[in-house]
Write a protein that holds these residues in place. Sequence first.
Motif, PDB file in Angstrom:
ATOM      1  N   SER A  55      39.559 -69.349  -9.673  1.00  0.00           N
ATOM      2  CA  SER A  55      39.019 -69.153  -8.492  1.00  0.00           C
ATOM      3  C   SER A  55      39.532 -68.061  -7.491  1.00  0.00           C
ATOM      4  CB  SER A  55      38.604 -70.645  -7.754  1.00  0.00           C
ATOM      5  OG  SER A  55      39.330 -70.805  -6.745  1.00  0.00           O
ATOM      6  N   GLU A  56      40.840 -68.343  -7.299  1.00  0.00           N
ATOM      7  CA  GLU A  56      41.686 -67.323  -6.309  1.00  0.00           C
ATOM      8  C   GLU A  56      41.485 -66.116  -7.127  1.00  0.00           C
ATOM      9  OE1 GLU A  56      42.979 -67.706  -3.516  1.00  0.00           O
ATOM     10  OE2 GLU A  56      44.811 -66.133  -3.464  1.00  0.00           O
ATOM     11  N   ALA A  57      41.527 -65.789  -8.289  1.00  0.00           N
ATOM     12  CA  ALA A  57      41.450 -64.414  -8.995  1.00  0.00           C
ATOM     13  C   ALA A  57      40.189 -64.064  -8.588  1.00  0.00           C
ATOM     14  CB  ALA A  57      41.698 -64.868 -10.549  1.00  0.00           C
ATOM     15  N   ARG A  59      38.158 -64.555  -6.171  1.00  0.00           N
ATOM     16  CA  ARG A  59      38.135 -64.281  -4.790  1.00  0.00           C
ATOM     17  C   ARG A  59      38.819 -63.033  -4.462  1.00  0.00           C
ATOM     18  NH1 ARG A  59      40.861 -63.814  -0.452  1.00  0.00           N
ATOM     19  NH2 ARG A  59      42.921 -64.287  -1.292  1.00  0.00           N
ATOM     20  N   ILE A  60      39.817 -62.506  -4.993  1.00  0.00           N
ATOM     21  CA  ILE A  60      40.743 -61.347  -4.790  1.00  0.00           C
ATOM     22  C   ILE A  60      39.967 -60.380  -5.401  1.00  0.00           C
ATOM     23  CG2 ILE A  60      42.974 -60.183  -5.165  1.00  0.00           C
ATOM     24  CD1 ILE A  60      44.373 -62.924  -4.867  1.00  0.00           C
ATOM     25  N   MET A  61      39.551 -60.454  -6.844  1.00  0.00           N
ATOM     26  CA  MET A  61      38.762 -59.508  -7.438  1.00  0.00           C
ATOM     27  C   MET A  61      37.714 -58.829  -6.423  1.00  0.00           C
ATOM     28  SD  MET A  61      35.739 -58.768  -8.983  1.00  0.00           S
ATOM     29  CE  MET A  61      35.315 -60.320  -9.488  1.00  0.00           C
ATOM     30  N   LEU A  62      36.705 -60.059  -5.950  1.00  0.00           N
ATOM     31  CA  LEU A  62      35.534 -59.481  -5.121  1.00  0.00           C
ATOM     32  C   LEU A  62      35.991 -58.920  -3.717  1.00  0.00           C
ATOM     33  CD1 LEU A  62      33.500 -63.032  -5.602  1.00  0.00           C
ATOM     34  CD2 LEU A  62      33.101 -60.337  -6.428  1.00  0.00           C
ATOM     35  N   GLU A  63      37.107 -59.077  -3.116  1.00  0.00           N
ATOM     36  CA  GLU A  63      37.733 -58.583  -2.159  1.00  0.00           C
ATOM     37  C   GLU A  63      38.061 -57.234  -2.380  1.00  0.00           C
ATOM     38  OE1 GLU A  63      40.428 -60.626   0.336  1.00  0.00           O
ATOM     39  OE2 GLU A  63      41.611 -58.911   0.812  1.00  0.00           O
ATOM     40  N   VAL A  64      38.564 -56.920  -3.420  1.00  0.00           N
ATOM     41  CA  VAL A  64      39.060 -55.682  -3.688  1.00  0.00           C
ATOM     42  C   VAL A  64      37.604 -54.796  -4.082  1.00  0.00           C
ATOM     43  CG1 VAL A  64      40.103 -54.004  -5.505  1.00  0.00           C
ATOM     44  CG2 VAL A  64      41.140 -56.186  -4.962  1.00  0.00           C
ATOM     45  N   HIS A  65      36.679 -55.372  -4.918  1.00  0.00           N
ATOM     46  CA  HIS A  65      35.493 -54.695  -4.937  1.00  0.00           C
ATOM     47  C   HIS A  65      34.357 -54.288  -4.006  1.00  0.00           C
ATOM     48  CE1 HIS A  65      31.433 -54.078  -7.170  1.00  0.00           C
ATOM     49  NE2 HIS A  65      30.985 -55.181  -6.414  1.00  0.00           N
ATOM     50  N   HIS A  66      34.714 -55.137  -2.775  1.00  0.00           N
ATOM     51  CA  HIS A  66      33.864 -55.023  -1.658  1.00  0.00           C
ATOM     52  C   HIS A  66      34.690 -54.300  -0.577  1.00  0.00           C
ATOM     53  CE1 HIS A  66      30.644 -57.396  -2.815  1.00  0.00           C
ATOM     54  NE2 HIS A  66      31.389 -58.543  -3.078  1.00  0.00           N
ATOM     55  N   LYS A  67      36.000 -54.250  -0.476  1.00  0.00           N
ATOM     56  CA  LYS A  67      36.908 -53.604   0.533  1.00  0.00           C
ATOM     57  C   LYS A  67      37.484 -52.410   0.097  1.00  0.00           C
ATOM     58  CE  LYS A  67      37.368 -57.999   3.328  1.00  0.00           C
ATOM     59  NZ  LYS A  67      38.437 -58.854   3.718  1.00  0.00           N
ATOM     60  N   GLY A  68      37.664 -52.137  -1.370  1.00  0.00           N
ATOM     61  CA  GLY A  68      38.373 -51.150  -1.755  1.00  0.00           C
ATOM     62  C   GLY A  68      39.634 -51.161  -2.127  1.00  0.00           C
ATOM     63  N   ALA A  69      40.447 -52.566  -1.599  1.00  0.00           N
ATOM     64  CA  ALA A  69      41.641 -52.898  -1.906  1.00  0.00           C
ATOM     65  C   ALA A  69      42.045 -54.236  -1.748  1.00  0.00           C
ATOM     66  CB  ALA A  69      42.725 -51.883  -1.254  1.00  0.00           C
ATOM     67  N   GLY A  70      42.932 -54.714  -2.390  1.00  0.00           N
ATOM     68  CA  GLY A  70      43.345 -56.197  -2.297  1.00  0.00           C
ATOM     69  C   GLY A  70      44.568 -56.614  -2.489  1.00  0.00           C
ATOM     70  N   VAL A  71      45.325 -57.373  -1.985  1.00  0.00           N
ATOM     71  CA  VAL A  71      46.745 -57.913  -2.163  1.00  0.00           C
ATOM     72  C   VAL A  71      46.787 -58.750  -3.376  1.00  0.00           C
ATOM     73  CG1 VAL A  71      48.898 -58.870  -1.467  1.00  0.00           C
ATOM     74  CG2 VAL A  71      47.296 -57.420   0.126  1.00  0.00           C
ATOM     75  N   ALA A  72      47.202 -58.431  -4.266  1.00  0.00           N
ATOM     76  CA  ALA A  72      47.593 -59.480  -5.695  1.00  0.00           C
ATOM     77  C   ALA A  72      48.877 -60.349  -5.175  1.00  0.00           C
ATOM     78  CB  ALA A  72      47.596 -58.657  -6.899  1.00  0.00           C
ATOM     79  N   GLY A  73      49.879 -59.891  -4.717  1.00  0.00           N
ATOM     80  CA  GLY A  73      50.947 -60.900  -4.298  1.00  0.00           C
ATOM     81  C   GLY A  73      52.018 -59.922  -3.566  1.00  0.00           C
ATOM     82  N   ILE A  74      52.997 -60.493  -3.150  1.00  0.00           N
ATOM     83  CA  ILE A  74      54.009 -60.001  -2.182  1.00  0.00           C
ATOM     84  C   ILE A  74      55.300 -60.505  -2.899  1.00  0.00           C
ATOM     85  CG2 ILE A  74      55.275 -60.191  -0.052  1.00  0.00           C
ATOM     86  CD1 ILE A  74      52.485 -60.441   1.274  1.00  0.00           C
ATOM     87  N   PHE A  75      55.993 -59.646  -3.112  1.00  0.00           N
ATOM     88  CA  PHE A  75      57.497 -59.710  -4.010  1.00  0.00           C
ATOM     89  C   PHE A  75      58.680 -58.756  -3.326  1.00  0.00           C
ATOM     90  CE2 PHE A  75      53.521 -59.726  -6.626  1.00  0.00           C
ATOM     91  CZ  PHE A  75      53.830 -61.321  -7.126  1.00  0.00           C
ATOM     92  N   SER A  76      59.697 -58.849  -3.915  1.00  0.00           N
ATOM     93  CA  SER A  76      61.014 -58.089  -3.596  1.00  0.00           C
ATOM     94  C   SER A  76      60.606 -56.844  -4.266  1.00  0.00           C
ATOM     95  CB  SER A  76      62.104 -58.467  -4.266  1.00  0.00           C
ATOM     96  OG  SER A  76      61.940 -58.636  -5.879  1.00  0.00           O
ATOM     97  N   HIS A  77      61.330 -55.622  -3.987  1.00  0.00           N
ATOM     98  CA  HIS A  77      60.922 -54.425  -4.358  1.00  0.00           C
ATOM     99  C   HIS A  77      60.859 -54.217  -5.996  1.00  0.00           C
ATOM    100  CE1 HIS A  77      61.536 -50.104  -5.370  1.00  0.00           C
ATOM    101  NE2 HIS A  77      61.134 -49.744  -4.298  1.00  0.00           N
TER     102      HIS A  77
END
Length: 105
Positions: A55-57, A59-77
């Motif tokens: 369900s989270e996957a 949600r993120i996929m649709l955010e990217v689809h509708h807004k052009g980009a989306g955050v998959a995660g936040i990590f160290s460099h």
Amino acid sequence: MGLPQGDGGGTKTLTKPKQKLKKPSDYKVILLNDDFTPMDFVVHILQRFFKKDNSEANRIMLEVHHKGAGVAGIFSHEIAETKMTQVNQYARQNEHPLKCIMEKV
Ligand code: TYC
């Protein structure tokens, strides 16, 4: 000839050097939209490389689809760079134009 230099008291004042070390920044790993990569493939990427549940996957996929980009995660460099490279390589292997980038938080 003269007396030894100094304050005469035999005491040295030590100043603590300024520590110029900065906290390492975190990085957002971002998926970019395109017109060709199948939605199911993007959901699969989010589950395989970012350990999202279905369900989270979606949600993120649709955010990217509708807004052009989306955050998959936040990590160290280092982790962000590894994930980005793995996703771009996996998308290319599967002949999808999906692009993944990273950006300082
Ligand atoms: N826009 C794509 C489609 O309509 C789906 C898609 C979503 C592609 C997210 C890339 O990062 C992406 N099939």
